[in-house]
Design a protein around this motif. Structure first.
Motif, mmCIF file in Angstrom:
data_model
loop_
_atom_site.group_PDB
_atom_site.id
_atom_site.type_symbol
_atom_site.label_atom_id
_atom_site.label_comp_id
_atom_site.label_asym_id
_atom_site.label_seq_id
_atom_site.Cartn_x
_atom_site.Cartn_y
_atom_site.Cartn_z
ATOM 1 N N CYS A 33 0.855 -1.190 0.000
ATOM 2 C CA CYS A 33 0.000 0.000 0.000
ATOM 3 C C CYS A 33 0.888 1.237 0.000
ATOM 4 O O CYS A 33 1.872 1.284 0.749
ATOM 5 N N ASN A 35 0.406 3.866 1.351
ATOM 6 C CA ASN A 35 0.344 4.511 2.660
ATOM 7 C C ASN A 35 1.193 3.754 3.683
ATOM 8 O O ASN A 35 1.195 4.069 4.860
ATOM 9 N N ARG A 36 1.888 2.710 3.186
ATOM 10 C CA ARG A 36 2.754 1.935 4.076
ATOM 11 C C ARG A 36 4.188 1.852 3.546
ATOM 12 O O ARG A 36 5.120 1.700 4.320
ATOM 13 N N GLY A 44 0.737 3.703 7.550
ATOM 14 C CA GLY A 44 -0.599 3.272 7.140
ATOM 15 C C GLY A 44 -1.701 4.019 7.867
ATOM 16 O O GLY A 44 -1.446 4.882 8.712
ATOM 17 N N CYS A 45 -2.924 3.681 7.544
ATOM 18 C CA CYS A 45 -4.067 4.254 8.266
ATOM 19 C C CYS A 45 -3.967 3.774 9.715
ATOM 20 O O CYS A 45 -3.515 2.652 9.974
ATOM 21 N N PHE A 47 -5.848 2.574 11.838
ATOM 22 C CA PHE A 47 -6.562 1.365 12.281
ATOM 23 C C PHE A 47 -6.141 0.124 11.509
ATOM 24 O O PHE A 47 -6.596 -0.971 11.801
ATOM 25 N N CYS A 48 -5.280 0.297 10.504
ATOM 26 C CA CYS A 48 -5.012 -0.805 9.574
ATOM 27 C C CYS A 48 -4.255 -1.942 10.263
ATOM 28 O O CYS A 48 -3.271 -1.710 10.954
ATOM 29 N N GLY A 52 -3.168 -5.678 6.343
ATOM 30 C CA GLY A 52 -3.723 -4.736 5.364
ATOM 31 C C GLY A 52 -5.226 -4.863 5.230
ATOM 32 O O GLY A 52 -5.766 -4.857 4.118
ATOM 33 N N SER A 53 -5.901 -4.976 6.394
ATOM 34 C CA SER A 53 -7.363 -5.036 6.409
ATOM 35 C C SER A 53 -7.931 -6.201 5.607
ATOM 36 O O SER A 53 -8.940 -6.086 4.938
ATOM 37 N N TYR A 90 -4.615 -4.944 1.525
ATOM 38 C CA TYR A 90 -3.832 -3.768 1.138
ATOM 39 C C TYR A 90 -4.517 -3.008 0.000
ATOM 40 O O TYR A 90 -5.723 -2.809 0.036
ATOM 41 N N THR A 91 -3.726 -2.632 -1.036
ATOM 42 C CA THR A 91 -4.277 -1.805 -2.119
ATOM 43 C C THR A 91 -4.172 -2.593 -3.410
ATOM 44 O O THR A 91 -3.092 -2.717 -3.995
ATOM 45 N N ARG A 121 -7.432 2.124 -3.087
ATOM 46 C CA ARG A 121 -7.484 3.520 -2.646
ATOM 47 C C ARG A 121 -7.770 4.407 -3.857
ATOM 48 O O ARG A 121 -7.314 4.098 -4.962
HETATM 49 S S1 SF4 Z 1 -4.146 -1.065 3.263
HETATM 50 FE FE1 SF4 Z 1 -5.942 0.262 3.297
HETATM 51 S S2 SF4 Z 1 -6.369 0.610 5.467
HETATM 52 FE FE2 SF4 Z 1 -4.242 -0.176 5.291
HETATM 53 S S3 SF4 Z 1 -2.932 1.625 5.189
HETATM 54 FE FE3 SF4 Z 1 -3.411 1.048 3.095
HETATM 55 S S4 SF4 Z 1 -5.230 2.270 2.577
HETATM 56 FE FE4 SF4 Z 1 -5.026 2.314 4.800
#
Ligand code: SF4
Length: 305
Positions: A33, A35-36, A44-45, A47-48, A52-53, A90-91, A121
């Motif tokens: 992702c 964001n990671r 990351g987010c 709460f992730c 990766g959710s 993840y993404t 995303r």
């Molecule tokens: S996998 Fe999804 S929830 Fe996790 S950091 Fe990336 S965008 Fe955010």
């Protein structure tokens, strides 16, 4: 209106399309992702989870192996020959277009896979990716899920979402221009948000041209930054009753044609810190049904807004 439900459920919609129950298979495409990995963020987010959710998938195996394994698990529960490969972790559009094409086509080549769902995303819907999605959309039943979570900038900063509402809107426009079905995720119970803030996010997505919505309760999971934050700053967690009431309000605000993909989240029991009541999914769903009945209400009752 939608068989036994007072809202337009995914189960209802897919049965209408495929003539039988369609079963989603959660697949891990071994993506990461932005964001990671540092492109947008490193942590990351907030709460992730570590996975990766997507905590119920099998990482590392080929797509075909995962499809077969998940099918055999699901066939103990449901009898159907309609499966949707759901790229969840993840993404799932964060790779080269060639790699993405290979992975999605591998899933599609598996027996009884009748469609693909892709969680991603908004900032990973480039023009090139959109062309690939358009290609897939022409040959299979496709939908794309975007994790918006909230429309409020302050909360988006707090959860370290890493994209703006404007970026989200552009992704929805790109997908709409390609006739690709979009599903939007919203999280209820994010710290600092009032009930009206949450319903404003619902009102906003209800006004968009989207195919579906997923509503989750915020999960505080072990080994996340949210868990650390919660330990130091315990914030109010919605009770089951408050959540049910809120979801019923949300359903009343959502247009009738928006397909409801989910009204409860899936947290791994061993990782879930709060709220524990989310483990009782069936109870939450049956309380939502009962509350709508008591209210003599249904999805879209309060739409137009
Ligand atoms: S996998 Fe999804 S929830 Fe996790 S950091 Fe990336 S965008 Fe955010």
């Amino acid at each position: 209106m939608w068989n036994d439900k007072r809202y337009h459920s995914l189960d209802y919609e897919l049965k209408k399309i495929f003539g039988e129950k369609a079963i989603k298979l959660s697949i891990d495409g071994n993506f990461t992702c932005p964001n990671r990995d540092g492109k947008v963020g490193l942590r990351g987010c907030i709460f992730c989870s570590e996975r990766g959710s997507g905590d119920f998938t099998i990482r590392g195996k080929t797509i075909t192996d995962q499809v077969e394994k998940q099918k055999s698990l699901m066939s103990n529960k449901w009898k159907s020959s309609t499966y949707i490969a759901y790229f969840q972790n993840y993404t799932s559009t964060y790779d080269t277009v060639d790699n993405l094409r290979k992975k999605f086509n591998e899933a599609l080549s598996c027996e009884d896979i009748k469609g693909i769902a892709i969680a991603t995303r908004p900032d990973c819907i480039s023009r090139e990716v959109a062309v690939l999605l358009e290609e897939l959309n022409k040959k299979t039943f496709l939908w794309v899920e975007l994790g918006l979570q909230t429309i409020h900038d302050k909360t988006a900063d707090f959860i370290r979402r890493g994209f703006t509402l404007d970026r989200f809107n552009r992704a929805v426009d790109i997908l709409n221009n390609k006739n690709i079905k979009t599903v939007v995720h919203l999280i209820m119970g994010l710290p600092g948000e009032s009930r009206e803030d949450m319903l404003d996010s619902v009102r906003y997505v209800s006004g968009l041209n989207i195919w579906g919505v997923k509503i989750h309760m915020l999960h505080i999971l072990k080994n996340t930054d949210l868990a650390v934050f919660y330990e130091k700053n315990p914030f109010k967690i919605l009770s089951r009753e408050e959540y049910v009431d809120l979801v019923c309000d949300a359903l009343e605000l959502l247009k009738k044609d928006i397909v409801i993909h989910r009204l409860t989240g899936d947290g791994k029991k061993s990782d879930l810190i709060e709220p524990k009541w989310t483990l009782h999914k069936l109870k939450v769903l049956s309380d939502i049904d009962k509350t709508l009945k008591i209210r003599e209400s249904f999805q879209g009752k309060n739409f137009p807004l």
